[in-house]
Design an enzyme around this catalytic site. Sequence first.
Site, PDB file in Angstrom:
ATOM      1  N   GLU A 178       0.064  -0.815   5.951  1.00 26.36           N
ATOM      2  CA  GLU A 178       1.136  -0.198   6.726  1.00 26.36           C
ATOM      3  C   GLU A 178       0.972   1.310   6.764  1.00 26.36           C
ATOM      4  O   GLU A 178       1.227   1.947   7.783  1.00 26.36           O
ATOM      5  CB  GLU A 178       2.498  -0.558   6.135  1.00 26.36           C
ATOM      6  N   ASP A 181       0.829  -1.204   0.000  1.00 22.30           N
ATOM      7  CA  ASP A 181       0.000   0.000   0.000  1.00 22.30           C
ATOM      8  C   ASP A 181       0.866   1.257   0.000  1.00 22.30           C
ATOM      9  O   ASP A 181       2.002   1.252   0.486  1.00 22.30           O
ATOM     10  CB  ASP A 181      -0.971   0.005   1.184  1.00 22.30           C
TER      11      ASP A 181
END
Length: 376
Positions: free
Chosen positions: A134, A69
């Site tokens: 994250e 991500d």
Amino acid sequence: MTSTTLELAKALIARPSVTPDDAGCQEMLIQRLSLIGFECETLKFGEVTNLWARRGKASPILAFAGHTDVVPTGPLDNWQSDPFTPVIRDGYLYGRGAADMKSSIAAMVTACERFVEEHSDHSGSIAFLITSDEEGPATGGTVKVIETLETRGEKIDWALVGEPSSSNAIGDVVKNGRRGSIGGTLTINGIQGHVAYPQLADNPIHKAIPALNELSKIEWDQGNEFFPPTSFQISNINAGTGATNVIPGQLSILFNLRYSTELDHQRIIEMTEGILDRHKLDYEIAWNHSGLPFLTAAGDLVEAAQQAIKDITGLDTDLSTAGGTSDGRFIAPTGAQVLELGPVNATIHQIDECVSVTDLDVLSDIYQGMLERLFK
């Protein structure tokens, strides 16, 4: 080798995986890793997609850890080129996630491909722990995978996190620890009223200032060889109705402490609330403890990184615990040695994020060099 790492990095950047959307990045990794003998498992928690891939059954386990991500792009008009159309300009690869941290993931994969080709019967196990959570709240990502592994008795011995650790040149800095992080949302109650009649009101701003001043000046600890002293920082203060003639009835404060291994988060809570109580404030506080501090001292993982970096770049790497938090905070409490090693971090989260094209190959070589040393 050069084109292999670069092309994989470009393919990953081309997928708009704004947190928590993986956008198919992990499926791309599964296809590559399955071809070289990794058993791949997708673990989904809510909107979050995680990958646990492992090659080998024995210990020790080296886990390459990272995230697919990325943060939002910001204004598209401010980018020189589309953030999800990877472009090379003047020797740099541009795109959201180029430095944080799709290039690291690409380098990890190609390093493993070469290592397995040369050492198909390597000892121990190589693993990948990849999440799409994250850059977000980090509640359905690495922390959940670690919980799953713990219940199954799978223990990571070494974790190599691909966060962009380098300052000026690839490998000049590696992170062998991180400070803990604890934040608070503090509400101080007063009584709203007219500024001309302060005796009928109770100004929470005036009441809070002495306590906040004490909190900002307290010496929480003196740090140690690896960590700076703990720091208390106010990040937001809000009160009032917007009118100059109204005493506010409530004051809201956001604050955070980045703390060292010299201090326990429970002690931070006790000291903070003790000061607030001593100043006789009417308050509520909500605590958010997002990570314990961790430190990986000299050992197999640190030595493998230092030797590989020295052999490939000629640099004597510096060990550092500076910066924010990383998913290493979820892995370290299991007893694993954790190290962060990745690209130069100068453009992370910025407009026109980029990474040196030549650094891709250097990073892949360093990762392979670490594999050679840990599984020799």
